[in-house]
Scaffold this motif. Structure first.
Motif, mmCIF file in Angstrom:
data_model
loop_
_atom_site.group_PDB
_atom_site.id
_atom_site.type_symbol
_atom_site.label_atom_id
_atom_site.label_comp_id
_atom_site.label_asym_id
_atom_site.label_seq_id
_atom_site.Cartn_x
_atom_site.Cartn_y
_atom_site.Cartn_z
ATOM 1 N N UNK A 93 0.836 -1.201 0.000
ATOM 2 C CA UNK A 93 0.000 0.000 0.000
ATOM 3 C C UNK A 93 0.880 1.264 0.000
ATOM 4 N N UNK A 94 2.184 1.094 0.092
ATOM 5 C CA UNK A 94 3.165 2.182 0.123
ATOM 6 C C UNK A 94 2.862 3.200 1.225
ATOM 7 N N UNK A 95 2.732 2.728 2.469
ATOM 8 C CA UNK A 95 2.567 3.688 3.576
ATOM 9 C C UNK A 95 3.867 4.427 3.822
ATOM 10 N N UNK A 96 3.762 5.569 4.462
ATOM 11 C CA UNK A 96 4.957 6.319 4.844
ATOM 12 C C UNK A 96 5.206 6.269 6.347
ATOM 13 N N UNK A 97 4.115 6.120 7.096
ATOM 14 C CA UNK A 97 4.219 5.963 8.551
ATOM 15 C C UNK A 97 3.264 4.842 8.958
ATOM 16 N N UNK A 98 3.718 3.966 9.836
ATOM 17 C CA UNK A 98 2.849 2.932 10.394
ATOM 18 C C UNK A 98 2.746 3.130 11.897
ATOM 19 N N UNK A 99 1.511 3.253 12.369
ATOM 20 C CA UNK A 99 1.216 3.255 13.803
ATOM 21 C C UNK A 99 0.995 1.800 14.188
ATOM 22 N N UNK A 100 1.959 1.211 14.888
ATOM 23 C CA UNK A 100 1.974 -0.218 15.179
ATOM 24 C C UNK A 100 1.452 -0.466 16.588
ATOM 25 N N UNK A 101 0.307 -1.129 16.678
ATOM 26 C CA UNK A 101 -0.290 -1.482 17.969
ATOM 27 C C UNK A 101 -0.491 -2.993 17.980
ATOM 28 N N UNK A 102 0.471 -3.705 18.540
ATOM 29 C CA UNK A 102 0.450 -5.163 18.535
ATOM 30 C C UNK A 102 1.175 -5.652 19.789
ATOM 31 N N UNK A 103 0.783 -6.815 20.292
ATOM 32 C CA UNK A 103 1.496 -7.395 21.425
ATOM 33 C C UNK A 103 0.604 -7.853 22.560
ATOM 34 N N UNK A 104 -0.580 -7.258 22.714
ATOM 35 C CA UNK A 104 -1.410 -7.643 23.862
ATOM 36 C C UNK A 104 -1.831 -9.102 23.799
ATOM 37 N N UNK A 105 -2.148 -9.606 22.607
ATOM 38 C CA UNK A 105 -2.549 -11.007 22.497
ATOM 39 C C UNK A 105 -1.366 -11.946 22.632
ATOM 40 N N UNK A 106 -0.179 -11.483 22.216
ATOM 41 C CA UNK A 106 1.021 -12.289 22.390
ATOM 42 C C UNK A 106 1.367 -12.432 23.871
ATOM 43 N N UNK A 107 1.140 -11.371 24.644
ATOM 44 C CA UNK A 107 1.362 -11.445 26.089
ATOM 45 C C UNK A 107 0.319 -12.340 26.742
ATOM 46 N N UNK A 108 -0.889 -12.300 26.240
ATOM 47 C CA UNK A 108 -1.978 -13.077 26.830
ATOM 48 C C UNK A 108 -1.820 -14.561 26.576
ATOM 49 N N UNK A 109 -1.539 -14.935 25.324
ATOM 50 C CA UNK A 109 -1.559 -16.359 24.980
ATOM 51 C C UNK A 109 -0.286 -16.852 24.306
ATOM 52 N N UNK A 110 0.722 -16.024 24.214
ATOM 53 C CA UNK A 110 1.986 -16.443 23.633
ATOM 54 C C UNK A 110 2.116 -16.042 22.178
#
Length: 488
Positions: free
Chosen positions: A136-153
């Motif tokens: 999609x050729x973004x220039x900035x990515x707002x990355x919100x990830x990790x809560x599910x990895x902390x919850x269940x691996x």
């Protein structure tokens, strides 16, 4: 810290054990591009990438891909409301991998509920989705990830991968894949969750301990090339977080938390992207028939609940509740006039009251558009800091909605709605915006402004008075905006 080499980040080193079993095609070396100079030009594309915190900010209107709507639970929606220098367009689309049903969206919206960094049987992970997002050729990515990895691996495993080292290694790989493609990353710290067992505080796999370790690592990335950190841990990242900031499930942000996160994120993004010469949408080629909301006519027919003066062509009615309002007109520094409403809430047992502003339907002939054309639609507004405006609608509909609904006769054919209007204790000046396609083959006849183009919601229990100013809509014909996102 030293930045890992591309080969270490993508194929080997500390991350390789964590990424074992991931689709090889998505982890092979990609073309490396330099990061551009900051600030970026106005109109820079910003993408929300992650899990349900992104997903819950917008919906595809179904069935039949009838359009899209954004709401006040979306952090980037509130950013768009406050500052129009960023390209945050979203589009209903059937071909975004892993995005189905009411989540069938693309453009700036790249969030899947239940998503992890790596894929699970239930959802594609961000690492596997990265090639689509980069296309999609973004220039900035707002990355919100990790809560599910902390919850269940990481990857959804309840085994050895539920630990801080695994989450951090996968996050490190994810960040490298984006920055090495020449994309800036604003990484969001991970929020606390009230669904975690409160006794889970001391074991080696304690979610609270992992959360703190992951957030400490995220905050330590400040100053790493291409990385900015949106640190809201003081608001939402610990056990002392205010439960009222979260939705009924204790996991997902309520609109007020989305607002607080947006207030932290917006200065970061503003430093990265230059503003347009004007801070307000241009009125050039405005096809709205009552441009500027001129005139001051007596209000009639609302049983006395709303009194005062209304602009030419506009109707105002209390749609829900026994509250009252006084309507006035004021000059606007944006050009034209404000339609002003001063509301007094009445606690009649109905939690949310609603005012609707309507007018005659606009035919495609009036608007000068045909099948395949696109309209850009803006609604400027101002809200004071009245507590009644801070609504608690569980669907995330904000205080103010701007609905652009295309009808074929009496049938809704397509729509693009912005329901993200919201305020805080200081009040808000902003613009609700959508881009609306006259979708071919649907026999569209009109833009239905006679039902609910502008909706104002407020809490019936709020004391005192609240004032909202509504500017006249701006409707302009534009080129297909999907092309910028490689979607047409």
């Amino acid at each position: 810290m030293n930045r890992p080499t591309r080969r270490t980040a993508l194929l080997g080193g500390a991350s390789s054990a964590i990424l074992a079993g991931a689709p090889v095609a998505n982890l092979l070396a990609q073309e490396t591009k330099p990061l551009p100079r900051l600030p970026l030009q106005p109109g820079a594309k910003v993408v929300g990438f992650g899990h349900s915190f992104i997903q819950f900010g917008a919906n595809a209107i179904m069935p039949g891909m009838m359009g899209e709507e954004r709401n006040a639970r979306g952090v980037l929606n509130q950013v768009a409301m406050l500052d129009q220098r960023f390209n945050l367009d979203i589009f209903a689309t059937p071909d975004n991998p892993g995005f189905t049903g009411t989540n069938a969206l693309s453009g700036a919206h790249q969030g899947i509920g239940g998503g992890h960094l790596m894929s699970t049987p239930h959802a594609l992970g961000t690492l596997e989705r990265t090639p689509y997002v980069l296309a999609r050729y973004p220039q900035i990515i707002y990355l919100d990830i990790g809560t599910n990895d902390i919850t269940s691996g990481v990857g959804g495993s309840y085994g050895t991968n539920r630990n801080a080292a695994a989450v951090i290694a996968a996050l490190d790989t994810q960040i490298n894949r984006l920055t090495e493609a020449g994309v800036f990353v604003v990484i969001q710290t991970v929020a606390f969750r009230f669904d975690w067992p409160q006794t889970d505080t001391a074991s080696p796999k304690s979610r609270f301990i992992i959360l703190n370790q992951v957030n400490d690592w995220i905050k330590a990335q400040a100053g790493r090339p291409g990385i900015q950190v949106c640190d809201t841990t003081a608001i939402d990242g610990t056990q002392t977080a205010d439960r009222e900031l979260f939705g009924p499930d204790g996991i997902h942000p309520a609109p007020i938390l989305a607002r607080k996160r947006a207030e932290t994120l917006l200065p970061i993004l503003r430093a990265m992207v230059s503003p347009y010469p004007s801070s307000h949408p241009s009125t050039i080629d405005n096809r709205f028939p009552h441009a500027g909301f001129p005139g001051a006519n007596d209000i009639t027919g609302d049983d006395g609940r709303i009194t005062g003066k209304v602009a030419n062509g506009l109707r105002i009615a209390m749609h829900t509740g026994a509250s009252t309002a006084v309507a006035t007109k004021q000059p606007s520094d944006r050009g034209g006039e404000w339609q002003v409403l001063t509301v007094t809430a009445e606690n009649d047992g109905t939690p949310l009251h609603e005012i609707r502003l309507t007018m005659r339907d606009l035919t495609l002939n009036q608007l000068g558009v045909v099948d395949g054309d696109w309209l850009e639609c803006h609604l400027p507004f101002e809200l004071d800091g009245w507590a009644g405006w801070r609504t608690a609608d569980p669907r995330g509909q904000g205080t103010l909605s701007f609905n652009n609904e295309l009808f074929a006769g009496s049938t809704l054919a397509y729509a693009s709605n912005d329901k993200s209007g919201f305020t805080d204790t200081k009040g808000t000046q902003g613009v609700l915006s959508t881009k609306l396609m006259i979708k071919p083959g649907l026999a569209i006849s009109s833009l239905r402004y006679s039902i609910r183009p502008i909706q104002i919601r407020f809490l019936s229990t709020a004391p005192g008075h609240g004032t909202i100013k509504i500017g006249a809509p701006i409707l302009r014909k534009i080129a297909d905006p999907r092309k910028v996102w490689m979607l047409s």
